[in-house]
Design a protein around this motif. Sequence first.
Motif, PDB file in Angstrom:
ATOM      1  N   LEU A 132       0.810  -1.215   0.000  1.00 34.70           N
ATOM      2  CA  LEU A 132       0.000   0.000   0.000  1.00 34.70           C
ATOM      3  C   LEU A 132       0.849   1.273   0.000  1.00 34.70           C
ATOM      4  O   LEU A 132       0.299   2.377  -0.017  1.00 34.70           O
ATOM      5  CB  LEU A 132      -0.988  -0.012   1.160  1.00 34.70           C
ATOM      6  N   CYS A 177      -1.358  -0.013  -6.266  1.00 38.29           N
ATOM      7  CA  CYS A 177      -1.816  -1.041  -5.324  1.00 38.29           C
ATOM      8  C   CYS A 177      -2.973  -0.515  -4.491  1.00 38.29           C
ATOM      9  O   CYS A 177      -3.931  -1.248  -4.202  1.00 38.29           O
ATOM     10  CB  CYS A 177      -0.673  -1.466  -4.404  1.00 38.29           C
ATOM     11  N   ARG A 178      -2.886   0.747  -4.105  1.00 41.38           N
ATOM     12  CA  ARG A 178      -3.978   1.332  -3.324  1.00 41.38           C
ATOM     13  C   ARG A 178      -5.259   1.386  -4.144  1.00 41.38           C
ATOM     14  O   ARG A 178      -6.356   1.157  -3.613  1.00 41.38           O
ATOM     15  CB  ARG A 178      -3.589   2.731  -2.834  1.00 41.38           C
ATOM     16  N   TYR A 211      -6.679  -2.096  -4.201  1.00 39.00           N
ATOM     17  CA  TYR A 211      -7.181  -2.433  -2.862  1.00 39.00           C
ATOM     18  C   TYR A 211      -8.530  -1.768  -2.598  1.00 39.00           C
ATOM     19  O   TYR A 211      -9.484  -2.421  -2.154  1.00 39.00           O
ATOM     20  CB  TYR A 211      -6.151  -1.984  -1.827  1.00 39.00           C
ATOM     21  N   LYS A 240     -12.098  -3.787  -2.129  1.00 40.91           N
ATOM     22  CA  LYS A 240     -12.798  -3.643  -0.852  1.00 40.91           C
ATOM     23  C   LYS A 240     -14.161  -2.981  -1.041  1.00 40.91           C
ATOM     24  O   LYS A 240     -15.168  -3.424  -0.464  1.00 40.91           O
ATOM     25  CB  LYS A 240     -11.942  -2.817   0.113  1.00 40.91           C
ATOM     26  N   LEU A 296      -5.058 -10.997   0.956  1.00 41.97           N
ATOM     27  CA  LEU A 296      -4.005 -10.005   0.770  1.00 41.97           C
ATOM     28  C   LEU A 296      -2.644 -10.647   1.004  1.00 41.97           C
ATOM     29  O   LEU A 296      -2.391 -11.227   2.060  1.00 41.97           O
ATOM     30  CB  LEU A 296      -4.203  -8.832   1.738  1.00 41.97           C
ATOM     31  N   ALA A 328      -6.577   2.663   3.313  1.00 48.20           N
ATOM     32  CA  ALA A 328      -5.739   2.433   2.138  1.00 48.20           C
ATOM     33  C   ALA A 328      -4.503   3.328   2.131  1.00 48.20           C
ATOM     34  O   ALA A 328      -3.459   2.948   1.580  1.00 48.20           O
ATOM     35  CB  ALA A 328      -6.550   2.655   0.861  1.00 48.20           C
TER      36      ALA A 328
END
Length: 240
Positions: free
Chosen positions: A9, A14-15, A18, A22, A30, A210
């Motif tokens: 993160l 990647c954030r 994610y 979510k 993860l 995040a």
Amino acid sequence: MGLELYLDLMSQPCRAVYIFAKKNGIPFQLRTVELLKGQHYTDSFAQINPLRKVPALKDGDFTLAESVAILLYLSRKYKTPDHWYPQDLQARARVDEFLSWQHTALRSCCSRAMWQKMMFPVVMRQPVPQETLLSTLAELDSCLQLLEDKFLRDQDFLTGPQISVADLMAITELMHPVSAGCQIFESRPKLAAWRRRVEAVVGEDLFREAHAVVLKAKDTPPLDPAMKEKFQHLMRLLLQ
């Protein structure tokens, strides 16, 4: 084994992955890959992604690299709401347009601003010439102006009236220089209002979750010499 997402993160794409997973209730395991520890260079991770980059996806025997490809794979497999990646030809083209532009524009200047302003002096213990930093910050300002004029314009979100994956990619990029202390939203009320709308749709708790790692990056201890040596190529790129 179900869906596995290999993420750090600290990484802006990647954030985005994610948050998307979510927010859409996509079940996943993860698998954290710590970039500053060089875990992406290991042989075991190379079996997942020979490019040795995150994010990476493993879905059974299927593996996938590159954040945009992963976002679109997830949107199609899990049939997420249409606004994320619209079926309408022209609406989808607008999202594609931004995703194509941001790789070489927003990604570049946001990454260099964060590294030159914070990561090099704090984590790498390497000073950055003032003229280099000032040039990067000027480029970032120009990029933000393009983001407003070309993409956001007078819309609620970057590609239309509803949030899309373009907005997730953009906001996670912009939080990189924010983590280094760049006040990029203070002088740009239109962009600041857009950020508030994105956070409201994503949810403030998920947004904070995040970005918790990158917003604490200034507290990262200096890298040891051996690990610093592994980052020499990246350092040269980010000092341009």
